[in-house]
Design an enzyme around this catalytic site. Structure first.
Site, PDB file in Angstrom:
ATOM      1  CE1 TYR A 120      -3.049  -3.217   1.204  1.00  0.00           C
ATOM      2  CE2 TYR A 120      -4.090  -1.646  -0.283  1.00  0.00           C
ATOM      3  CZ  TYR A 120      -4.057  -2.898   0.308  1.00  0.00           C
ATOM      4  OH  TYR A 120      -5.015  -3.828  -0.005  1.00  0.00           O
ATOM      5  NE  ARG A 143      -3.010  -0.360  -5.040  1.00  0.00           N
ATOM      6  CZ  ARG A 143      -4.125  -0.991  -4.642  1.00  0.00           C
ATOM      7  NH1 ARG A 143      -4.044  -2.005  -3.790  1.00  0.00           N
ATOM      8  NH2 ARG A 143      -5.308  -0.586  -5.063  1.00  0.00           N
ATOM      9  CG  ASN A 147     -11.626   2.749  -8.772  1.00  0.00           C
ATOM     10  OD1 ASN A 147     -11.637   1.521  -8.930  1.00  0.00           O
ATOM     11  ND2 ASN A 147     -11.934   3.595  -9.742  1.00  0.00           N
ATOM     12  CG  HIS A 204     -13.933  -2.102  -2.432  1.00  0.00           C
ATOM     13  ND1 HIS A 204     -13.755  -2.555  -3.721  1.00  0.00           N
ATOM     14  CD2 HIS A 204     -14.996  -2.779  -1.940  1.00  0.00           C
ATOM     15  CE1 HIS A 204     -14.669  -3.481  -3.985  1.00  0.00           C
ATOM     16  NE2 HIS A 204     -15.439  -3.623  -2.922  1.00  0.00           N
ATOM     17  CB  CYS A 224      -5.445   3.753  15.242  1.00  0.00           C
ATOM     18  SG  CYS A 224      -4.483   3.096  16.621  1.00  0.00           S
ATOM     19  CB  THR A 284     -16.070  -2.609 -12.518  1.00  0.00           C
ATOM     20  OG1 THR A 284     -15.856  -3.702 -11.611  1.00  0.00           O
ATOM     21  CG2 THR A 284     -17.535  -2.552 -12.910  1.00  0.00           C
ATOM     22  CB  SER A 285     -13.358  -7.177 -14.452  1.00  0.00           C
ATOM     23  OG  SER A 285     -13.152  -7.412 -13.055  1.00  0.00           O
ATOM     24  CG  ASN A 317     -15.614  -2.457 -18.672  1.00  0.00           C
ATOM     25  OD1 ASN A 317     -15.171  -1.724 -17.800  1.00  0.00           O
ATOM     26  ND2 ASN A 317     -15.207  -3.707 -18.841  1.00  0.00           N
ATOM     27  CG  LEU A 318     -10.720  -1.479 -22.989  1.00  0.00           C
ATOM     28  CD1 LEU A 318     -10.747  -0.137 -23.696  1.00  0.00           C
ATOM     29  CD2 LEU A 318      -9.339  -1.733 -22.398  1.00  0.00           C
TER      30      LEU A 318
HETATM   31  C1  BV8 Z   1     -17.497  -9.294   1.382  1.00  0.00           C
HETATM   32  C2  BV8 Z   1      -9.543  -2.855  -1.865  1.00  0.00           C
HETATM   33  C3  BV8 Z   1     -18.772 -10.262   3.092  1.00  0.00           C
HETATM   34  C4  BV8 Z   1      -8.194  -3.435  -1.702  1.00  0.00           C
HETATM   35  C5  BV8 Z   1     -10.825  -4.603  -2.937  1.00  0.00           C
HETATM   36  C6  BV8 Z   1     -19.927 -13.947  -3.690  1.00  0.00           C
HETATM   37  C7  BV8 Z   1     -19.430 -14.741  -4.700  1.00  0.00           C
HETATM   38  C8  BV8 Z   1     -18.060 -14.975  -4.828  1.00  0.00           C
HETATM   39  C9  BV8 Z   1     -17.154 -14.385  -3.917  1.00  0.00           C
HETATM   40  C10 BV8 Z   1     -17.654 -13.595  -2.923  1.00  0.00           C
HETATM   41  C11 BV8 Z   1     -19.023 -13.370  -2.808  1.00  0.00           C
HETATM   42  N1  BV8 Z   1     -19.213 -12.556  -1.726  1.00  0.00           N
HETATM   43  C12 BV8 Z   1     -18.022 -12.277  -1.161  1.00  0.00           C
HETATM   44  C13 BV8 Z   1     -17.052 -12.889  -1.885  1.00  0.00           C
HETATM   45  C14 BV8 Z   1     -15.616 -12.852  -1.583  1.00  0.00           C
HETATM   46  C15 BV8 Z   1     -14.953 -11.622  -2.208  1.00  0.00           C
HETATM   47  C16 BV8 Z   1     -14.977 -11.695  -3.700  1.00  0.00           C
HETATM   48  O1  BV8 Z   1     -15.837 -11.129  -4.353  1.00  0.00           O
HETATM   49  N2  BV8 Z   1     -13.967 -12.376  -4.248  1.00  0.00           N
HETATM   50  C17 BV8 Z   1     -13.826 -12.446  -5.687  1.00  0.00           C
HETATM   51  C18 BV8 Z   1     -12.354 -12.292  -6.068  1.00  0.00           C
HETATM   52  C19 BV8 Z   1     -14.399 -13.779  -6.164  1.00  0.00           C
HETATM   53  N3  BV8 Z   1     -15.569 -10.392  -1.761  1.00  0.00           N
HETATM   54  C20 BV8 Z   1     -15.216  -9.881  -0.571  1.00  0.00           C
HETATM   55  O2  BV8 Z   1     -14.447 -10.428   0.184  1.00  0.00           O
HETATM   56  C21 BV8 Z   1     -15.855  -8.551  -0.185  1.00  0.00           C
HETATM   57  N4  BV8 Z   1     -16.363  -8.694   1.141  1.00  0.00           N
HETATM   58  O3  BV8 Z   1     -18.244  -9.671   0.536  1.00  0.00           O
HETATM   59  O4  BV8 Z   1     -17.698  -9.434   2.717  1.00  0.00           O
HETATM   60  C22 BV8 Z   1     -18.951 -10.119   4.534  1.00  0.00           C
HETATM   61  C23 BV8 Z   1     -20.195 -10.395   5.047  1.00  0.00           C
HETATM   62  C24 BV8 Z   1     -20.387 -10.257   6.383  1.00  0.00           C
HETATM   63  C25 BV8 Z   1     -19.343  -9.849   7.203  1.00  0.00           C
HETATM   64  C26 BV8 Z   1     -18.097  -9.577   6.677  1.00  0.00           C
HETATM   65  C27 BV8 Z   1     -17.883  -9.731   5.329  1.00  0.00           C
HETATM   66  C28 BV8 Z   1     -14.836  -7.416  -0.139  1.00  0.00           C
HETATM   67  C29 BV8 Z   1     -14.274  -7.146  -1.497  1.00  0.00           C
HETATM   68  C30 BV8 Z   1     -13.376  -5.903  -1.437  1.00  0.00           C
HETATM   69  C31 BV8 Z   1     -11.936  -6.299  -1.597  1.00  0.00           C
HETATM   70  N5  BV8 Z   1     -11.119  -5.113  -1.784  1.00  0.00           N
HETATM   71  N6  BV8 Z   1     -10.125  -3.469  -3.031  1.00  0.00           N
HETATM   72  C32 BV8 Z   1      -7.238  -2.857  -2.720  1.00  0.00           C
HETATM   73  O5  BV8 Z   1      -7.654  -2.122  -3.635  1.00  0.00           O
HETATM   74  O6  BV8 Z   1      -6.049  -3.154  -2.555  1.00  0.00           O
HETATM   75  S1  BV8 Z   1     -11.375  -5.347  -4.359  1.00  0.00           S
HETATM   76  C33 BV8 Z   1     -10.525  -4.822  -5.738  1.00  0.00           C
HETATM   77  O7  BV8 Z   1     -11.238  -5.363  -6.854  1.00  0.00           O
HETATM   78  C34 BV8 Z   1     -10.545  -3.339  -5.989  1.00  0.00           C
HETATM   79  O8  BV8 Z   1     -11.398  -2.618  -5.137  1.00  0.00           O
HETATM   80  C35 BV8 Z   1     -11.098  -3.258  -7.398  1.00  0.00           C
HETATM   81  O9  BV8 Z   1     -11.673  -2.056  -7.674  1.00  0.00           O
HETATM   82  C36 BV8 Z   1     -12.069  -4.344  -7.292  1.00  0.00           C
HETATM   83  C37 BV8 Z   1     -12.775  -4.772  -8.498  1.00  0.00           C
HETATM   84  O10 BV8 Z   1     -11.852  -4.795  -9.558  1.00  0.00           O
HETATM   85  P1  BV8 Z   1     -12.160  -3.832 -10.794  1.00  0.00           P
HETATM   86  O11 BV8 Z   1     -12.277  -2.444 -10.287  1.00  0.00           O
HETATM   87  O12 BV8 Z   1     -13.312  -4.367 -11.565  1.00  0.00           O
HETATM   88  O13 BV8 Z   1     -10.801  -3.923 -11.587  1.00  0.00           O
HETATM   89  P2  BV8 Z   1     -10.403  -5.034 -12.668  1.00  0.00           P
HETATM   90  O14 BV8 Z   1      -8.960  -4.854 -12.964  1.00  0.00           O
HETATM   91  O15 BV8 Z   1     -10.908  -6.365 -12.235  1.00  0.00           O
HETATM   92  O16 BV8 Z   1     -11.249  -4.620 -13.968  1.00  0.00           O
HETATM   93  C38 BV8 Z   1     -10.962  -3.395 -14.632  1.00  0.00           C
HETATM   94  C39 BV8 Z   1     -11.960  -3.274 -15.769  1.00  0.00           C
HETATM   95  O17 BV8 Z   1     -11.718  -2.026 -16.422  1.00  0.00           O
HETATM   96  C40 BV8 Z   1     -11.796  -4.362 -16.812  1.00  0.00           C
HETATM   97  O18 BV8 Z   1     -13.089  -4.846 -17.180  1.00  0.00           O
HETATM   98  C41 BV8 Z   1     -11.149  -3.631 -18.002  1.00  0.00           C
HETATM   99  O19 BV8 Z   1     -11.591  -4.149 -19.243  1.00  0.00           O
HETATM  100  C42 BV8 Z   1     -11.672  -2.231 -17.807  1.00  0.00           C
HETATM  101  N7  BV8 Z   1     -10.794  -1.188 -18.360  1.00  0.00           N
HETATM  102  C43 BV8 Z   1      -9.434  -1.201 -18.463  1.00  0.00           C
HETATM  103  N8  BV8 Z   1      -9.024  -0.035 -19.030  1.00  0.00           N
HETATM  104  C44 BV8 Z   1     -10.136   0.707 -19.263  1.00  0.00           C
HETATM  105  C45 BV8 Z   1     -11.261  -0.018 -18.830  1.00  0.00           C
HETATM  106  N9  BV8 Z   1     -12.514   0.446 -18.955  1.00  0.00           N
HETATM  107  C46 BV8 Z   1     -12.665   1.677 -19.499  1.00  0.00           C
HETATM  108  N10 BV8 Z   1     -11.637   2.431 -19.931  1.00  0.00           N
HETATM  109  C47 BV8 Z   1     -10.370   1.982 -19.826  1.00  0.00           C
HETATM  110  N11 BV8 Z   1      -9.352   2.751 -20.270  1.00  0.00           N
END
Ligand code: BV8
Length: 234
Positions: free
Chosen positions: A58, A61, A96, A113, A121, A181-182, A207-208
């Site tokens: 972090y 970043r 984001n 997020h 803290c 977002t993906s 989206n892209l």
């Molecule tokens: C929770 C902070 C419950 C950290 C992040 C149900 C089903 C399956 C899994 C789960 C579920 N429910 C919960 C889960 C588990 C998990 C999850 O979803 N896992 C995934 C991987 C399967 N979710 C969680 O754990 C969440 N918590 O649900 O808690 C709970 C209930 C009770 C009590 C307690 C808890 C928490 C998730 C948050 C995690 N933190 N970020 C950090 O940033 O370091 S997530 C991380 O992914 C970022 O926030 C990011 O933003 C996010 C999503 O990614 P995207 O933004 O979509 O980015 P990505 O690269 O994937 O895609 C980019 C897109 O842009 C692409 O499509 C690309 O084509 C496009 N693009 C590229 N260039 C351009 C463009 N578009 C336009 N123009 C361009 N130029």
């Protein structure tokens, strides 16, 4: 595109909207998860097991984000203008942790997020802006204790922020727009289905490339956000 000229709008953004500002996405070939393992840097267990690596992740970043070359782009600014000019409510929910939407002027904004430029803290109720490197030994500016500071970021397995407010807005909106977002991460990836389940909500993906939830959208346009979003807002 809009059926009702004053419908409340909910917008969800992801890392793609900040790509053209110079910030990495997560799942593109040059993305963050191509270089780091989520389980080692973005979970509560990772922070317990290897706090130095998580702080390094972090700190890198945070340093990249405060670089003067990193500025909001025309897509961020178009969304801020839409909030100012649209007769109905506009709620911007971003996945984001960068500060580009706020710097572009968006006010009705939820960082579900968390925020890279804030820390909290574990020893006290501190939540504050922070742009310096953070380490295990950094003393809390409020309680003075070390070892308790962490990025104000929602890790995998942690509850995203302001979910009640988000679901209330989804239940009431006339238009849901997903940008850059993906559709991989839940619960954000499920918002389009929630919006569809409320009668009459029009859903649009900008989206892209098609996201994982692409088939759930009434309309979609594919291309760079800085081309699609200003054109859509106009
Ligand atoms: C929770 C902070 C419950 C950290 C992040 C149900 C089903 C399956 C899994 C789960 C579920 N429910 C919960 C889960 C588990 C998990 C999850 O979803 N896992 C995934 C991987 C399967 N979710 C969680 O754990 C969440 N918590 O649900 O808690 C709970 C209930 C009770 C009590 C307690 C808890 C928490 C998730 C948050 C995690 N933190 N970020 C950090 O940033 O370091 S997530 C991380 O992914 C970022 O926030 C990011 O933003 C996010 C999503 O990614 P995207 O933004 O979509 O980015 P990505 O690269 O994937 O895609 C980019 C897109 O842009 C692409 O499509 C690309 O084509 C496009 N693009 C590229 N260039 C351009 C463009 N578009 C336009 N123009 C361009 N130029």
């Amino acid at each position: 595109m809009l059926r009702d000229e004053a419908a409340p709008i909910v917008i969800l953004t992801g890392a793609g909207i900040s790509k053209e500002s110079g910030l990495h996405t997560f799942r593109d070939p040059d993305g963050i998860w191509a270089r780091y393992d989520i389980s080692e840097v973005a979970t509560p267990d990772a922070f317990i097991n290897n706090p130095d690596l998580v702080h390094h992740f972090y700190n890198d970043r945070r340093a990249a984000l405060i670089d003067p070359d990193i500025q909001p782009n025309t897509a961020h600014r178009a969304l801020a203008r839409l909030e100012r000019e649209w007769p109905g409510d506009v709620l911007l929910v971003t996945q984001n942790i960068d500060d580009l939407h706020g710097r572009a002027g968006s006010k009705n904004l939820i960082h579900m997020h968390g925020e890279l430029l804030k820390i909290r803290c574990n020893h006290c109720d501190l939540l504050t802006h922070w742009s310096d490197p953070l380490g295990r030994e950094t003393p809390c500016p409020a309680c003075g204790k070390s070892g308790g500071l962490r990025p104000h970021v929602v890790w995998f397995g942690e509850m995203p922020l302001e979910m009640e407010r988000i679901y209330a807005a989804l239940a009431d909106c006339g238009l849901f727009i997903s940008i850059g977002t993906s559709g991989n991460v839940y619960p954000a990836a499920g918002f389009v289905q929630t919006a569809r389940d409320e009668a009459g909500t029009e859903t649009i993906e900008l989206n892209l490339e098609p996201s994982n939830g692409a088939t759930l959208f009434d309309h979609s346009q594919y291309g760079p956000a800085t081309e699609l979003v200003p054109a859509f807002v106009n």
